[in-house]
Design a protein around this motif. Structure first.
Motif, PDB file in Angstrom:
ATOM      1  N   THR B  23      28.679-131.465 -17.367  1.00 46.07           N
ATOM      2  CA  THR B  23      30.049-131.857 -17.678  1.00 46.07           C
ATOM      3  C   THR B  23      30.075-132.705 -18.943  1.00 46.07           C
ATOM      4  O   THR B  23      30.896-132.499 -19.844  1.00 46.07           O
ATOM      5  N   THR B  26      29.328-130.416 -21.969  1.00 39.59           N
ATOM      6  CA  THR B  26      30.407-129.554 -22.443  1.00 39.59           C
ATOM      7  C   THR B  26      31.497-130.363 -23.136  1.00 39.59           C
ATOM      8  O   THR B  26      32.098-129.917 -24.112  1.00 39.59           O
ATOM      9  N   THR B  27      31.723-131.570 -22.607  1.00 36.61           N
ATOM     10  CA  THR B  27      32.731-132.410 -23.241  1.00 36.61           C
ATOM     11  C   THR B  27      32.275-132.818 -24.637  1.00 36.61           C
ATOM     12  O   THR B  27      33.035-132.745 -25.609  1.00 36.61           O
ATOM     13  N   ALA B  30      32.200-130.015 -27.282  1.00 34.72           N
ATOM     14  CA  ALA B  30      33.523-129.568 -27.706  1.00 34.72           C
ATOM     15  C   ALA B  30      33.954-130.243 -28.993  1.00 34.72           C
ATOM     16  O   ALA B  30      34.729-129.685 -29.765  1.00 34.72           O
ATOM     17  N   PHE B  31      33.429-131.436 -29.238  1.00 33.82           N
ATOM     18  CA  PHE B  31      33.870-132.161 -30.431  1.00 33.82           C
ATOM     19  C   PHE B  31      33.029-131.842 -31.647  1.00 33.82           C
ATOM     20  O   PHE B  31      33.302-132.336 -32.736  1.00 33.82           O
ATOM     21  N   ILE B  32      32.004-131.018 -31.465  1.00 29.90           N
ATOM     22  CA  ILE B  32      31.149-130.648 -32.596  1.00 29.90           C
ATOM     23  C   ILE B  32      31.490-129.232 -33.006  1.00 29.90           C
ATOM     24  O   ILE B  32      31.584-128.335 -32.181  1.00 29.90           O
ATOM     25  N   ASP B  33      31.646-129.026 -34.279  1.00 28.78           N
ATOM     26  CA  ASP B  33      32.010-127.695 -34.755  1.00 28.78           C
ATOM     27  C   ASP B  33      30.774-126.816 -34.811  1.00 28.78           C
ATOM     28  O   ASP B  33      29.947-126.957 -35.699  1.00 28.78           O
ATOM     29  N   ASN B  39      31.926-122.353 -30.192  1.00 32.32           N
ATOM     30  CA  ASN B  39      32.392-123.381 -29.246  1.00 32.32           C
ATOM     31  C   ASN B  39      32.894-122.733 -27.970  1.00 32.32           C
ATOM     32  O   ASN B  39      32.632-123.209 -26.860  1.00 32.32           O
ATOM     33  N   ASN B  40      33.651-121.644 -28.128  1.00 37.01           N
ATOM     34  CA  ASN B  40      34.173-120.953 -26.946  1.00 37.01           C
ATOM     35  C   ASN B  40      33.041-120.441 -26.080  1.00 37.01           C
ATOM     36  O   ASN B  40      33.042-120.589 -24.857  1.00 37.01           O
ATOM     37  N   LEU B  44      32.067-121.587 -22.201  1.00 36.14           N
ATOM     38  CA  LEU B  44      32.024-120.620 -21.105  1.00 36.14           C
ATOM     39  C   LEU B  44      30.651-120.549 -20.466  1.00 36.14           C
ATOM     40  O   LEU B  44      30.523-120.496 -19.231  1.00 36.14           O
ATOM     41  N   ALA B  47      30.187-123.524 -18.322  1.00 35.43           N
ATOM     42  CA  ALA B  47      31.015-123.419 -17.115  1.00 35.43           C
ATOM     43  C   ALA B  47      30.383-122.453 -16.116  1.00 35.43           C
ATOM     44  O   ALA B  47      30.350-122.718 -14.905  1.00 35.43           O
ATOM     45  N   VAL B  48      29.883-121.342 -16.634  1.00 33.98           N
ATOM     46  CA  VAL B  48      29.250-120.357 -15.748  1.00 33.98           C
ATOM     47  C   VAL B  48      28.011-120.957 -15.087  1.00 33.98           C
ATOM     48  O   VAL B  48      27.765-120.764 -13.899  1.00 33.98           O
ATOM     49  N   LYS B  50      27.457-124.129 -14.417  1.00 36.27           N
ATOM     50  CA  LYS B  50      27.915-125.044 -13.377  1.00 36.27           C
ATOM     51  C   LYS B  50      28.372-124.270 -12.145  1.00 36.27           C
ATOM     52  O   LYS B  50      28.028-124.611 -10.999  1.00 36.27           O
ATOM     53  N   ALA B  51      29.116-123.214 -12.401  1.00 36.31           N
ATOM     54  CA  ALA B  51      29.621-122.418 -11.285  1.00 36.31           C
ATOM     55  C   ALA B  51      28.467-121.841 -10.473  1.00 36.31           C
ATOM     56  O   ALA B  51      28.488-121.857  -9.235  1.00 36.31           O
TER      57      ALA B  51
END
Lengths: 543, 104, 222
Positions: B23, B26-27, B30-33, B39-40, B44, B47-48, B50-51
């Motif tokens: 977590t 990912t947070t 997200a702020f790094i280009d 980034n997308n 994902l 998230a996968v 973690k899931a």
């Protein structure tokens, strides 16, 4: 057996509470039977009004807005409250445990809850009808349904949303039951094809219905809160709605036909007294239809603004989905070959199904072709196509099944001569109603219009005349089936001499279905053996 | 069928800590280009991951029978069908002139 | 199940009549819950599809909208929910061992964490209302995304709202299960309701695991 069994599931308890609080799958099947029959005739009233209006080219019976409500209510009622539940919730509920040698479904209380949910959803929709109806078409296309229609959209979509959960829970119940509660020896490839069909249908219930639930919810939210997710003026895309809507609603038509195909297999086997030709192919074709059926929804959107690229993919897959259906038709026909055919009423319906479903299915191929569909989309050709399948197919099979299993459900036989006449009336009335509509559509008469150019009148009059005959054909069973409850000949356990496990127990069955659960030693439709050789009662480990 | 009895409390603690870490990751990421839409992808993928941890360990799928895996997978697979068909329409709309566009 | 059964249910009294044995009942219940969760994937999935559709079409609007969400609160909430899944797993573990007190405590912890999540969410909703970001109510957004950002926020509220509804149902469900646990209804031989509630709760966590990056972390690097 000279008379009815002394105690059975119908007389074991009396009174309205014993019905409204029952968890017996057989009684729940009757609750559904009563409910769907009410909805069928309710939807039929709107069909009657439509056909009366279309007797003349002018819109002279009602105004266009009112006519829009007629075809909407006809579609909503027939699709969501009759065709989708009928065979699964009536015949499926009654037969699934009996065919697999179980004492009930896996979750009987959930089953009862499903019926209550169905009725509550239905009441919402009836309330919407009483309050003035909906005029969006059963397809609820946006932004008309989400913004511009002044009719009771929210009330109706709430009703459909609620009823969707009835489907979901029923499908869940069937899947778990079929997986976990088969009798000893009843392996997958010994199951009746009706069970395979119900299983495939349940997959669609589970994976498709939630999507229309959330979609209609979003439409409701859009209406209530003035959102803009389907409004082009605010950046929304109406085609997105159609994707979400048809992702369920196309597989929904397979929900409507797969159980009917399952019934068809049972009827053909019983009245040809033969094992179904190519059993494994028929079984797998049910699964194939369920799966591939989820891949073709865009064929409803060829002219909606969908990309040509997507259209071509959906077109190709739509051709593919016809293959498993065709396999079934070939195999049923092959089963008839050299069979000992008898022409009782259920078989008349079954034979009618083969012809009418084939016509409906073949015209589906025309529509899968993008070039043809551009020409006939939103015309009466489409209407004829889907009525051939849903009425000529699904309803014929449903009626055939009701007649076939009526002795098991009630312990009595319906009057055979009247039933045969009624089946013929249905067949004739149906064709007179809907064949002219293929011609009308091809000639360009659009659907959902209450008026039409005068040159279409003759065909419309033929269609309406056919509808009146069809109505008689549907009313007759209502009358003589009820008559038979009192005056019908006592049926005995197995009046047809069929081989299914459901016929190896008294008619009507005891509440617990079987005194003992048998050991199953052979596949379904073992007409080359005696039932005692196939089902060994007293041999299984189950109580 | 589940037999989550084989999964120890220690495993749960480890999974929990990894989930917290992912977590935070990912947070932060997200702020790094990362450029070019990566980034997308990163979001994902995390998230996968973690899931999968939740599904395999907390939901006992790791020690469950194969049919549970099938059911668990079926839902996600079907969702991909819905998304795939819908998004395919959208992204191929301007292949031919005159097709409907999304207005920006 | 009869309510007049003795406090410590024996194997026979928990078996419903349609099942041959307790194993079959357990397997059926487990399968039933997973099938239900598959339906939930498709239910939320419809909204995820709509979201993906519009994010593809309006990437700028979605980035702009996402940047108006509070990342810190969202991340904290994610951690809270993951912790609640942890405590839920511990509750099921305790149930497998028949430890009545531990079941109840872990369930209560889970419910507490869930309530904290909902509290933070409510605060976020309130913030959005104050900032005029509630679609169809008082929405206003700066150019050039006046119209399309509203679509982002429609999905934000629809998806987190549906998720929150599921959480509320989950908390109520856990309360019922905790009450039953306290009354000694479960044992190492029979704890199916705890197990199934766990599956449901973890699913709700799963949805949020995807909601958080998709809603809160769009275009943050811009």
């Amino acid at each position: 057996m000279n008379g009815l069994p002394r105690e059975h599931y119908l007389n074991v308890d009396y009174g309205i509470r014993s019905w409204l609080f029952t968890t017996d799958h057989k009684r729940i099947a009757w609750l559904y039977l009563l409910s769907v029959t009410v909805f069928f005739f309710f939807g039929g009233i709107f069909a009657t009004l439509i056909r009366i209006e279309l007797l003349t080219p002018q819109g002279d019976l009602v105004q266009a807005e009112t006519y829009n409500k007629f075809f909407t209510m006809h579609g909503v009622t027939m699709v969501f409250f009759f065709l989708i539940p009928a065979t699964p919730a009536v015949l499926g509920n009654f037969l699934v445990p009996m065919m697999i040698g179980a004492r009930d479904l896996a979750f009987p209380r959930l089953n009862l809850a499903s019926w209550y949910i169905f009725v509550i959803g239905g009441l919402f929709t009836l309330a919407a009808a009483a309050a003035g109806g909906v005029d969006t078409g059963w397809t609820f296309y946006t932004p008309y349904s989400s913004i511009y229609s002044n009719t009771h959209v929210a009330l109706t979509v709430v009703g459909i949303f609620i009823t969707g959960f009835s489907s979901i829970l029923t499908g869940l119940n069937f899947i778990v039951t079929i997986h976990k509660m088969r009798a000893p020896g009843l392996t997958w490839f010994r199951l009746p094809l009706f069970i395979w069909a119900i299983y495939a249908t349940s997959i669609i219930f589970i994976l498709g219905t939630p999507v229309i639930a959330i979609t209609l919810l979003l439409v409701g939210l859009e209406r209530l809160f003035g959102l803009g997710i389907f409004d082009p003026a605010r950046g929304g895309d109406p085609v997105l709605f159609q994707h979400l809507f048809w992702f369920y609603s196309h597989p929904a038509v397979y929900i409507m036909i797969l159980p009917a195909m399952g019934v068809e297999s049972e009827l053909i086997a019983a009245f040809a007294r033969k094992r179904v030709f190519g059993y494994e192919f028929v079984a797998f074709s049910s699964l194939a239809i369920a799966v591939i059926g989820f891949l073709v929804w865009g064929h409803h959107m060829f002219v909606a603004g969908q990309s040509v690229h997507a259209g071509l993919i959906f077109s190709l897959l739509s051709f593919l989905v016809a293959i498993p259906s065709a396999i079934k038709v070939f195999n049923w026909t092959a089963t008839l070959h050299r069979g000992a055919i008898s022409y009782d009423a259920p078989m008349l319906y079954a034979l009618g199904f083969i012809g009418l479903f084939t016509i409906g299915g073949l015209t589906g191929l025309f529509l899968a072709s993008v070039g043809v569909d551009v020409h006939v989309h939103d015309t009466y050709f489409i209407i004829a196509h889907f009525h051939y399948i849903m009425v000529g197919g699904s309803i014929m099979a449903y009626l055939g099944g009701i007649h076939f299993w009526w002795p098991k459900m009630t312990g009595r036989i319906y009057p055979e001569p009247v039933a045969r006449v009624a089946a013929l009336i249905v067949f004739l009335g149906f064709n007179l109603t809907f064949f002219p509509q293929f011609v009308l559509g091809y000639l360009g008469m659009p659907r959902r219009y209450h008026a039409y150019p005068p040159e279409f009148q003759v065909l419309n009059v033929m269609s309406s005349a056919g509808a009146s005959i069809l109505a008689v054909g549907y009313l007759l069973p209502l009358l003589y089936l009820i008559w038979s409850l009192r005056y019908g000949r006592v049926a005995g356990a197995n009046p047809w001499g069929a081989r299914g496990l459901e016929w190896q127990t008294p008619s009507p069955p005891p509440t617990h279905n079987f005194d003992t659960i048998p050991l199953v030693t052979d596949a379904a439709y073992a007409y080359d053996k005696e039932p005692e050789e196939v089902y060994e009662f007293g041999k299984s480990s189950h109580a | 069928m589940s037999s989550g009895a084989h999964i120890t409390v220690r495993s749960y603690i480890v999974v929990f800590l990894i989930l917290l870490g992912l977590t935070a990751l990912t947070t932060g990421v997200a702020f790094i280009d990362l450029g070019a839409g990566l980034n997308n992808v990163a979001a994902l993928v995390i998230a996968v991951l973690k899931a999968l941890l939740v599904i395999l360990y907390f939901m006992h799928v790791r020690t469950s029978d194969r049919f549970t895996w099938v059911i668990a997978g079926a839902g996600f697979f079907w969702l991909l069908i819905l998304m795939g068909g819908t998004i395919d329409d959208l992204v191929t709309r301007n292949l031919l002139p005159g097709e409907m566009q999304m207005t920006p | 199940m009869s309510s007049a059964s003795p406090p410590m249910p024996d194997a026979l009294s928990v078996r419903a009549h349609q099942f041959e044995n307790v194993e079959q009942q357990h397997e059926a219940s487990w399968l039933g819950m997973w099938v239900f969760l598959a339906t939930e994937v498709m239910f939320f999935g419809g909204m995820f599809t709509g979201y993906a559709f519009y994010r593809s079409g309006y990437p700028g609007a979605f980035a702009a909208g996402s940047n108006r969400l509070d990342v810190l609160l969202g991340a904290i909430n994610t951690a809270v929910l993951i912790a609640s899944s942890f405590t839920m797993a511990l509750a099921v573990h305790a149930a497998q061992q028949g430890r009545r007190r531990a079941i109840v405590n872990c369930l209560l912890l889970t419910m507490l964490l869930g309530t904290v999540f909902l509290g933070i969410k409510s605060y976020e909703y309130y913030e959005k209302f104050v900032e005029h970001l509630v679609p169809g109510w008082n929405f206003s957004f700066e150019a050039p995304f006046e119209r399309t950002a509203e679509i982002f926020f429609s999905f934000y509220f629809a998806m987190t709202g549906m998720h929150a509804l599921h959480m509320i149902i989950g908390i109520v469900l856990l309360a019922v299960i905790a009450l039953k646990a306290r009354r000694g209804r479960f044992s190492a031989e029979y704890y199916t309701p705890v197990e199934l509630s766990g599956l449901y709760w973890h699913f709700v966590d799963l949805v949020w695991i995807f909601l958080f990056p998709l809603l809160y972390l769009v275009g943050r690097h811009l």
